[in-house]
Write a protein that holds these residues in place. Sequence first.
Motif, PDB file in Angstrom:
ATOM      1  N   SER A 248      -4.481   8.131  -5.980  1.00  0.00           N
ATOM      2  CA  SER A 248      -5.055   9.108  -5.067  1.00  0.00           C
ATOM      3  C   SER A 248      -4.956  10.519  -5.651  1.00  0.00           C
ATOM      4  CB  SER A 248      -4.335   9.070  -3.716  1.00  0.00           C
ATOM      5  OG  SER A 248      -4.613  10.223  -2.957  1.00  0.00           O
ATOM      6  N   GLU A 249      -6.102  11.138  -5.874  1.00  0.00           N
ATOM      7  CA  GLU A 249      -6.098  12.492  -6.430  1.00  0.00           C
ATOM      8  C   GLU A 249      -5.385  13.474  -5.509  1.00  0.00           C
ATOM      9  OE1 GLU A 249      -9.230  15.923  -8.072  1.00  0.00           O
ATOM     10  OE2 GLU A 249      -9.981  14.054  -7.194  1.00  0.00           O
ATOM     11  N   LYS A 250      -5.582  13.320  -4.222  1.00  0.00           N
ATOM     12  CA  LYS A 250      -4.957  14.244  -3.270  1.00  0.00           C
ATOM     13  C   LYS A 250      -3.436  14.102  -3.274  1.00  0.00           C
ATOM     14  CE  LYS A 250      -5.756  16.228   1.277  1.00  0.00           C
ATOM     15  NZ  LYS A 250      -6.582  16.154   2.516  1.00  0.00           N
ATOM     16  N   MET A 251      -2.951  12.865  -3.314  1.00  0.00           N
ATOM     17  CA  MET A 251      -1.501  12.665  -3.362  1.00  0.00           C
ATOM     18  C   MET A 251      -0.931  13.141  -4.699  1.00  0.00           C
ATOM     19  SD  MET A 251      -0.405   9.238  -1.292  1.00  0.00           S
ATOM     20  CE  MET A 251      -0.346   9.269   0.510  1.00  0.00           C
ATOM     21  N   ARG A 252      -1.668  12.920  -5.783  1.00  0.00           N
ATOM     22  CA  ARG A 252      -1.207  13.417  -7.090  1.00  0.00           C
ATOM     23  C   ARG A 252      -1.013  14.927  -7.055  1.00  0.00           C
ATOM     24  NH1 ARG A 252      -5.129  10.285  -9.406  1.00  0.00           N
ATOM     25  NH2 ARG A 252      -6.338  12.108 -10.087  1.00  0.00           N
ATOM     26  N   LYS A 253      -1.961  15.622  -6.477  1.00  0.00           N
ATOM     27  CA  LYS A 253      -1.868  17.083  -6.426  1.00  0.00           C
ATOM     28  C   LYS A 253      -0.659  17.539  -5.621  1.00  0.00           C
ATOM     29  CE  LYS A 253      -6.762  18.163  -7.132  1.00  0.00           C
ATOM     30  NZ  LYS A 253      -7.996  18.745  -6.540  1.00  0.00           N
TER      31      LYS A 253
ATOM     32  N   ASP B 242      -3.526   9.292 -13.476  1.00  0.00           N
ATOM     33  CA  ASP B 242      -4.436   8.554 -12.614  1.00  0.00           C
ATOM     34  C   ASP B 242      -4.405   7.095 -13.045  1.00  0.00           C
ATOM     35  OD1 ASP B 242      -6.440   7.662 -10.953  1.00  0.00           O
ATOM     36  OD2 ASP B 242      -8.065   8.542 -12.137  1.00  0.00           O
ATOM     37  N   GLY B 243      -4.130   6.198 -12.103  1.00  0.00           N
ATOM     38  CA  GLY B 243      -4.070   4.784 -12.446  1.00  0.00           C
ATOM     39  C   GLY B 243      -3.519   3.975 -11.297  1.00  0.00           C
ATOM     40  N   ASP B 244      -3.324   2.685 -11.533  1.00  0.00           N
ATOM     41  CA  ASP B 244      -2.788   1.791 -10.516  1.00  0.00           C
ATOM     42  C   ASP B 244      -1.884   0.760 -11.186  1.00  0.00           C
ATOM     43  OD1 ASP B 244      -4.493  -0.480 -11.388  1.00  0.00           O
ATOM     44  OD2 ASP B 244      -6.120   0.734 -10.562  1.00  0.00           O
ATOM     45  N   PHE B 245      -1.481  -0.265 -10.446  1.00  0.00           N
ATOM     46  CA  PHE B 245      -0.528  -1.246 -10.943  1.00  0.00           C
ATOM     47  C   PHE B 245      -1.018  -2.008 -12.172  1.00  0.00           C
ATOM     48  CE2 PHE B 245       1.087  -0.800  -6.582  1.00  0.00           C
ATOM     49  CZ  PHE B 245       2.457  -0.784  -6.796  1.00  0.00           C
ATOM     50  N   LEU B 246      -2.317  -2.105 -12.345  1.00  0.00           N
ATOM     51  CA  LEU B 246      -2.872  -2.896 -13.442  1.00  0.00           C
ATOM     52  C   LEU B 246      -3.656  -2.075 -14.453  1.00  0.00           C
ATOM     53  CD1 LEU B 246      -4.084  -6.062 -11.505  1.00  0.00           C
ATOM     54  CD2 LEU B 246      -2.208  -5.935 -13.149  1.00  0.00           C
ATOM     55  N   SER B 247      -4.044  -0.885 -14.093  1.00  0.00           N
ATOM     56  CA  SER B 247      -4.847  -0.039 -14.982  1.00  0.00           C
ATOM     57  C   SER B 247      -4.215   1.346 -15.064  1.00  0.00           C
ATOM     58  CB  SER B 247      -6.284   0.069 -14.450  1.00  0.00           C
ATOM     59  OG  SER B 247      -7.059   0.907 -15.269  1.00  0.00           O
ATOM     60  N   TYR B 248      -3.604   1.626 -16.219  1.00  0.00           N
ATOM     61  CA  TYR B 248      -2.867   2.885 -16.384  1.00  0.00           C
ATOM     62  C   TYR B 248      -2.710   3.181 -17.873  1.00  0.00           C
ATOM     63  CZ  TYR B 248       0.857  -0.536 -17.116  1.00  0.00           C
ATOM     64  OH  TYR B 248       1.595  -1.598 -17.568  1.00  0.00           O
ATOM     65  N   PRO B 249      -2.485   4.432 -18.223  1.00  0.00           N
ATOM     66  CA  PRO B 249      -2.301   4.774 -19.642  1.00  0.00           C
ATOM     67  C   PRO B 249      -1.074   4.090 -20.229  1.00  0.00           C
ATOM     68  CG  PRO B 249      -2.712   6.733 -18.324  1.00  0.00           C
ATOM     69  CD  PRO B 249      -2.467   5.623 -17.357  1.00  0.00           C
TER      70      PRO B 249
ATOM     71  N   PHE C  11      -8.105   1.108  -1.411  1.00  0.00           N
ATOM     72  CA  PHE C  11      -7.343   1.840  -0.404  1.00  0.00           C
ATOM     73  C   PHE C  11      -7.194   3.330  -0.731  1.00  0.00           C
ATOM     74  CE2 PHE C  11      -5.787  -2.574  -0.291  1.00  0.00           C
ATOM     75  CZ  PHE C  11      -6.078  -2.890   1.027  1.00  0.00           C
ATOM     76  N   VAL C  12      -7.816   3.794  -1.801  1.00  0.00           N
ATOM     77  CA  VAL C  12      -7.631   5.183  -2.223  1.00  0.00           C
ATOM     78  C   VAL C  12      -8.109   6.160  -1.164  1.00  0.00           C
ATOM     79  CG1 VAL C  12      -8.350   6.938  -3.881  1.00  0.00           C
ATOM     80  CG2 VAL C  12      -7.624   4.697  -4.689  1.00  0.00           C
ATOM     81  N   GLU C  13      -9.222   5.864  -0.528  1.00  0.00           N
ATOM     82  CA  GLU C  13      -9.727   6.758   0.527  1.00  0.00           C
ATOM     83  C   GLU C  13      -8.712   6.899   1.654  1.00  0.00           C
ATOM     84  OE1 GLU C  13     -13.515   7.163   3.624  1.00  0.00           O
ATOM     85  OE2 GLU C  13     -13.575   5.687   1.987  1.00  0.00           O
ATOM     86  N   LEU C  14      -8.046   5.795   1.988  1.00  0.00           N
ATOM     87  CA  LEU C  14      -6.993   5.834   3.005  1.00  0.00           C
ATOM     88  C   LEU C  14      -5.851   6.743   2.559  1.00  0.00           C
ATOM     89  CD1 LEU C  14      -5.431   4.804   5.519  1.00  0.00           C
ATOM     90  CD2 LEU C  14      -4.717   2.837   4.143  1.00  0.00           C
ATOM     91  N   PHE C  15      -5.439   6.630   1.276  1.00  0.00           N
ATOM     92  CA  PHE C  15      -4.363   7.475   0.762  1.00  0.00           C
ATOM     93  C   PHE C  15      -4.744   8.953   0.852  1.00  0.00           C
ATOM     94  CE2 PHE C  15      -3.547   3.819  -2.438  1.00  0.00           C
ATOM     95  CZ  PHE C  15      -2.978   3.058  -1.438  1.00  0.00           C
ATOM     96  N   ASP C  16      -5.986   9.266   0.502  1.00  0.00           N
ATOM     97  CA  ASP C  16      -6.439  10.660   0.539  1.00  0.00           C
ATOM     98  C   ASP C  16      -6.367  11.223   1.959  1.00  0.00           C
ATOM     99  OD1 ASP C  16      -6.895  10.785  -2.186  1.00  0.00           O
ATOM    100  OD2 ASP C  16      -9.027  10.302  -2.030  1.00  0.00           O
ATOM    101  N   ARG C  17      -6.768  10.399   2.939  1.00  0.00           N
ATOM    102  CA  ARG C  17      -6.729  10.859   4.336  1.00  0.00           C
ATOM    103  C   ARG C  17      -5.292  11.018   4.827  1.00  0.00           C
ATOM    104  NH1 ARG C  17     -10.493   6.635   5.303  1.00  0.00           N
ATOM    105  NH2 ARG C  17      -8.912   5.594   6.593  1.00  0.00           N
ATOM    106  N   TRP C  18      -4.395  10.191   4.317  1.00  0.00           N
ATOM    107  CA  TRP C  18      -3.013  10.148   4.784  1.00  0.00           C
ATOM    108  C   TRP C  18      -2.139  11.191   4.097  1.00  0.00           C
ATOM    109  CZ3 TRP C  18       0.425   5.121   4.310  1.00  0.00           C
ATOM    110  CH2 TRP C  18       1.461   5.181   5.250  1.00  0.00           C
ATOM    111  N   ALA C  19      -2.590  11.727   2.991  1.00  0.00           N
ATOM    112  CA  ALA C  19      -1.740  12.543   2.124  1.00  0.00           C
ATOM    113  C   ALA C  19      -1.051  13.688   2.855  1.00  0.00           C
ATOM    114  CB  ALA C  19      -2.559  13.078   0.954  1.00  0.00           C
TER     115      ALA C  19
ATOM    116  N   PHE D 201       4.899   3.323 -10.094  1.00  0.00           N
ATOM    117  CA  PHE D 201       3.545   3.120  -9.595  1.00  0.00           C
ATOM    118  C   PHE D 201       3.466   3.543  -8.128  1.00  0.00           C
ATOM    119  CE2 PHE D 201       3.604  -0.108 -13.029  1.00  0.00           C
ATOM    120  CZ  PHE D 201       2.494   0.343 -13.744  1.00  0.00           C
ATOM    121  N   GLY D 202       2.364   4.198  -7.761  1.00  0.00           N
ATOM    122  CA  GLY D 202       2.191   4.634  -6.384  1.00  0.00           C
ATOM    123  C   GLY D 202       3.130   5.767  -6.029  1.00  0.00           C
ATOM    124  N   VAL D 203       3.086   6.824  -6.810  1.00  0.00           N
ATOM    125  CA  VAL D 203       4.015   7.951  -6.624  1.00  0.00           C
ATOM    126  C   VAL D 203       3.856   8.590  -5.256  1.00  0.00           C
ATOM    127  CG1 VAL D 203       4.701  10.199  -7.528  1.00  0.00           C
ATOM    128  CG2 VAL D 203       4.025   8.381  -9.105  1.00  0.00           C
TER     129      VAL D 203
END
Length: 211
Positions: free
Chosen positions: A76-81, A93-100, A5-13, A52-54
């Motif tokens: 989402s890189e765009k939402m992070r920025k 950069d990460g998600d619910f299961l993969s993160y630092p 769903f990352v592409e959707l987040f980028d478009r929605w940001a 998660f999901g800032v």
Amino acid sequence: MGREFVELFDRWADNYDKTVQGVEEEYRAVFEGYDTILEEVAQRATGNILEFGVGTGNLASLLRQKSCKYMGVEPSEKMRKISEEKLSIALYDGDFLSYPKPPWPIHAIVSTYAFHHLTDEEKSQAAAVYSQLLSQGGKVVFADTIFINDEAKHDMIKKAESMNYLNLAQDLQTEYYTTIPTLQTLFEQEGFTVDFKKMNSFVWMMEAVKS
């Protein structure tokens, strides 16, 4: 892991903050009481917080006023920025299961409007990971669209279609919205005591406390 769903987040940001304030009639009920929902999540979270999901940083702005330490994860890189510029913070950069790995103990894990991007199997994996991450008394506080049962979900899809809210109806069918009994079972199996509170006609708040 929700990355589809990352592409959707980028478009929605760029329009996300307007959407959550109710400018789009189709999604107005989903975000009814948005500010109150975020405030209650922030109120329930204590100590060092992992979000998660800032997104665009609306919950983060509340959490950073109260937490001992704050760590935010957003795929989402765009939402992070947007969040980083808005709040002058660095996100991961990460998600619910993969993160630092957090650099310090976590006392509360929070998220709003995002956990439905995981399948039920992935939600189960996440519950297991969070059980290991949190000590006794630690909390998971999530607010998201959840349904009482599958029939209620089906009825909401039909209602959206009858109102010609076709984008909403499609979202409800293609994303991984779960039910309260399913979510409760997944977290109880990992040693959490789980409570739910209805926030609007779509959103429930789940507070899962590690036993």
